[in-house]
Scaffold this active site. Structure first.
Site, short mmCIF file in Angstrom:
data_model
loop_
_atom_site.label_atom_id
_atom_site.label_comp_id
_atom_site.label_asym_id
_atom_site.label_seq_id
_atom_site.Cartn_x
_atom_site.Cartn_y
_atom_site.Cartn_z
N GLY A 197 0.84 -1.20 0.00
CA GLY A 197 0.00 0.00 0.00
C GLY A 197 0.86 1.24 0.00
CD GLU A 223 3.64 3.78 4.62
OE1 GLU A 223 4.84 3.66 4.91
OE2 GLU A 223 2.86 2.81 4.61
CG HIS A 243 7.00 3.51 8.94
ND1 HIS A 243 7.38 2.57 9.85
CD2 HIS A 243 5.93 2.97 8.27
CE1 HIS A 243 6.59 1.50 9.74
NE2 HIS A 243 5.71 1.73 8.79
#
Length: 897
Positions: A298, A335, A338
């Site tokens: 994804g 994301e 991260h």
């Protein structure tokens, strides 16, 4: 099934380790190939004449090293190159040994084709006509070695200075860091390798060279670069820590870049929140997102250059539903999380993957995003999207601990599952609830600052949180991450209080002694209500033995696992569950949305496993229907009833009566709220309306099905979608195909090829397999294998899986072509999903035996875990059918009467 065999030494030797990479990559999108040279500064820890590093699917040219040999600086060419494809390594041998304690500079030339495999450095095709070429990277977990020779392990961090050479008219070059220069090539301005490469080119001025700033120390799987005709949108945010302003960009092909605005807005919103929460500034000078038409995940958290699928990062903000917006926001925020968890601080090895993914799921999809959108009630949403999916997977004998041994690349790719992501996030959420979220985040900040640019293991995280809370975090948490499974906490009323007991929970029923060895430290989080209506939550109450007595007045309302923060299920007696079911929906009692969800979902988990009767949970649902209009319990009820329907799908009489029950529950909401949205409806009413329409249509209500069918027919006839509410797009398309024929199927097929926006394309892919005509099902299967992008094929297969008419056809078709599919998808994240999609909806013991026998003589090393999990699902459903069919039929008959 063949067992995976692990090399005796699966980690690279550390007698020579990298410090810095000068990486030059020449890309030719016309010829679909790339070449390059990498100069790696290495630290020689031990005298050696051999250097071992990772290489896969690369053609190597000259290999040399400049270093200290017997006290003298010299350059030596490799006299031997050995390759171990199983271990994915190259061993270079030099004529003399390098001196220990010195630095050396290894130079390796390489080349390869730009394949369409969505791994390494590869080719994607996008644009309005689908023929626009561009190249990009996807290195997680072990594919950097396909793009350049490297030490491809997360602990072997180094700095990177990247140079890209490409056609002048090929578009933009982007990488982790900002570019520091870009110029058309002229002789004498490039490195010797580039000069040698480009000076013999026919048209020297057709090439440009882009140089990028040097990165901080980074793991190879987080390195990224791309070349193509990308357009971009730009914004910025101001750091609340330093006051510096950083640019934010989203890149995509020109035809769909406008649909990136929403993701860019989320970037701008969450970046300062992350800095505030972690008290740690984002260290890079920029952050970009690149959206690709071909991507195996994804999204991927490459430091400074996130890459992801069009479907998960792009949307039409004018027509997309709240659900689509929530999904895009969650993906972007995940994301970005991260950038701290995984990029600034990286797990030492893949056995601690959850330190990246569990944290990014918790922080990105709940804690930080909740600060941006408090109205979304993300903690309650987390239960449905993450918590209970993790419980379902972890209830299998084929589960694995969160912290799991990963001896080779075959095993690594299999643990990117709901245990590393959703269970990891859930047990961290439990810890945050136990110690307090603010103290938890303070401990996380300590952890990140102490290990900035370094690699970590679980112990490092526990030390950070322990420093902030002064609690024994390893005692509380170690069994949750080091052991598989979780407990069921049973509650028995006594005169002096309640007796609580823990045993391991399995979806196959009460466990035997051998599978019941773990004792977890369980935060009981006991909510009690006194006679005067006041309430309290005992968050300090912990069960760390097999059983204990908790003194309380059990005649007053109480509930274990208040807020459903603990990663376990609670088993009450049938009488206590019935009473509690009435209490949790009472507006006068202090039960949260999460408490209501937990009560319902726990009840369904327990009945599936045979801990309680199916009549007990259906009585609870029936009672809720008379007492509550709150969305989330109904969402939980809908999920449970859908699972019952999916289990008894080959029992038509039961399905007919079950559907009548479902209609009686949800049609009243549809009639009150309508099918079309109202400008005055609340967020809660919108979600309840959508869920109720979906359930009524699933249950075959003639009015709802007819209404959706008519709206879809108008769309087919006119090409105008205005009669279909965006939130009902999925169910409307599905009903249109299910109730229609070839004309409707062909129309939806065209939508999969030329969608107005990614959400429309996803809705069409999810609908196309629902035709009741098996000839169209066969055409859907052939179309998915032949004509669609590899990344999208799984959507079509899952659509066929959801269609009971096509379910057995699908399983048979996948077995017939399994060798072809394995060859095509082997080593990808996508392939793991194929197993569940093809076989996971089967329910009989005969199915279990047939599928097991099919794989008996195959080498399943690359997909052992998902295969075992799929087989366990079939087995547990078969047991449930055998155990509860008669009781379910009897309950439905009595209710009908």
């Amino acid at each position: 099934m063949a067992e995976s065999t692990s090399p005796q030494n699966y980690r690279l030797p550390v007698d020579v380790i990298p410090k810095h990479y000068d990486l030059t990559v020449w890309t030719d999108l016309v010829q679909k190939k790339f070449e390059g040279v990498v100069h790696i500064t290495v630290d020689v820890k031990k005298q050696t004449s051999k250097i071992t590093l990772n290489v896969l699917d690369l053609e190597l040219g000259d290999v040399s090293i400049h270093g200290v040999f017997s006290g003298t600086q010299a350059e030596r060419k490799a006299v031997e190159m050995q390759f171990d494809r199983t271990a994915q390594r190259a061993i270079f041998t030099f004529p003399k040994s390098l001196d220990a304690g010195t630095d050396a500079r290894l130079t390796v030339e390489f080349s390869a084709e730009l394949s369409r495999k969505m791994s390494g450095y590869y080719l994607s095709m996008g644009g309005k006509d689908g023929k626009t070429s561009y190249s990009l990277t996807q290195f997680q977990p072990t594919a950097a070695r396909k793009a350049f020779p490297c030490w491809d392990e997360p602990a072997l961090k180094a700095t990177f200075a990247i140079t890209m050479a490409s056609h002048v008219d090929s578009g933009v070059n982007i990488s982790n860091m900002p570019s520091i220069s870009e110029q058309v090539y002229t002789p004498g301005v490039a490195s010797s390798w580039l000069a040698k490469k480009l000076d013999v080119t026919k048209n020297i001025t057709d090439w440009k060279i882009t140089r990028f700033e040097t990165t901080p120390p980074v793991s190879t799987y987080l390195v990224a670069y791309a070349n193509g005709p990308f357009a971009h949108l730009e914004s910025h945010y101001t750091s609340p820590i330093s006051g510096l302003t950083r640019p934010l960009r989203i890149y995509a092909t020109e035809d769909n870049i406008a649909q990136g605005q929403y993701a860019l807005d989320i970037m701008r919103g969450v970046m300062p929140l992350y800095e505030e929460v972690f008290d740690l500034e984002y260290p890079l000078p920029k952050l970009d997102i690149l959206v690709s038409s071909d991507f195996d995940l994804g999204g991927m958290e490459n430091w400074g250059l996130i890459i992801g699928k069009t479907q998960y990062f792009l949307l039409d903000s004018d027509s997309s539903s709240l659900q689509v917006k929530q999904y895009v926001a969650s993906m972007v925020s995940h994301e970005i999380a991260h950038m701290w968890f995984g990029d600034i601080t990286t797990m030492e090895w893949w056995d601690n993957l959850y330190l990246n993914e569990g944290f990014a799921t918790l922080m990105g999809e709940k804690i930080v995003l909740d600060r941006l959108f408090p109205e979304w009630q993300l903690d309650a949403r987390f239960l449905g999207s993450k918590f209970y999916s993790a419980l379902a997977l972890d209830a299998k004998l084929s589960s694995h601990p969160i912290e799991v041994e990963c001896p080779d690349a075959n095993k690594i790719i299999q643990i990117f599952d709901d245990l590393s992501y959703a269970k990891g996030a859930s047990v961290l959420r439990m810890l945050a609830a136990y110690v307090g979220e603010s103290q938890f985040l303070k401990g996380v900040s300590i952890y990140l600052k102490k290990h900035k640019y370094k690699n970590t293991i679980t112990k490092d995280l526990w030390e950070g949180i322990q420093a902030a809370t002064d609690q024994d975090i390893p005692k509380l948490m170690d069994n949750w991450v080091k052991e598989m499974g979780y407990p069921v906490v049973s509650v028995a009323e006594r005169g002096d209080g309640i007796l609580v007991r823990q045993d391991r929970f399995l979806e196959t029923g009460p466990v035997d002694h051998k599978n019941n060895q773990t004792i977890w430290t369980i935060p009981l989080n006991l909510l009690t209500v006194s006679a005067d209506g006041s309430h309290s939550i005992r968050s300090d109450l912990v069960l760390d033995d097999r059983e204990m007595v908790v003194p309380l007045d059990s005649s007053q309302p109480f509930k274990l696992n208040a807020g459903t923060t603990g990663f376990y299920v609670v088993q009450y007696s049938a009488e206590l569950l019935e009473k509690l079911g009435q209490q949790v929906v009472s507006p006068n009692l202090p039960f949260s949305t999460q408490d209501r969800v937990g009560l319902v979902r726990d009840a369904f988990s327990l009945v599936k496993a045979g801990y309680t009767s199916i009549g007990t949970v259906l009585d609870l649902v029936d009672a809720l229907s008379k007492a509550s209009e709150h969305l989330v319990p109904w969402d939980a009820c809908a999920t449970g009833l859908s699972y019952i329907s999916a289990t008894w799908w080959e029992h038509p009489k039961i399905i007919d009566q079950l559907n009548a029950f479902r209609r009686s529950l949800f049609i009243p909401f549809v009639k009150r709220l309508g099918i079309d949205p109202s400008p005055q409806e609340s967020l809660h009413e919108e979600q309840l309306r959508v869920r109720s329409v979906e359930q009524a249509a699933d249950a075959g209500d003639a009015w709802v099905v007819g209404e959706l069918k008519a709206r879809f027919a108008h769309f087919v006839k006119t090409g105008e979608e205005s009669k279909i509410p965006s939130a009902l797009r999925n169910i409307t398309y599905r009903i249109g195909v299910q109730e229609g024929g070839r004309e409707e199927w062909t129309f939806v097929k065209r939508l999969t090829q030329e969608p107005r926006d990614p959400a429309q394309g996803l809705a069409a892919m999810a609908a196309i397999g629902h035709s009741r005509d098996l000839q169209l099902a066969a055409e859907t299967f052939r179309y998915a294998l032949k004509d669609v992008r590899d990344q999208d094929a799984l959507y079509y297969i899952r659509s066929l899986q959801a269609n009971v008419t096509a379910r057995r056809f699908l399983a048979d078709s996948v077995m017939e072509r399994f060798d072809e599919l394995e060859k095509r998808y082997a080593g990808t994240f996508t392939f793991n999903g194929w197993l569940e999609a093809a076989f996971g909806a089967l329910t009989s013991e005969e199915d279990y035996t047939r599928i097991s026998d099919f794989f008996k003589d195959k080498n399943t090393a690359t997909y052992e875990l998902p295969l075992r999990q799929t087989l366990d699902t079939i087995h547990s459903r078969g047991q449930w059918l055998r155990r509860s069919t008669e009781e379910l039929a009897g309950w439905l008959e009595r209710r009908k009467a």
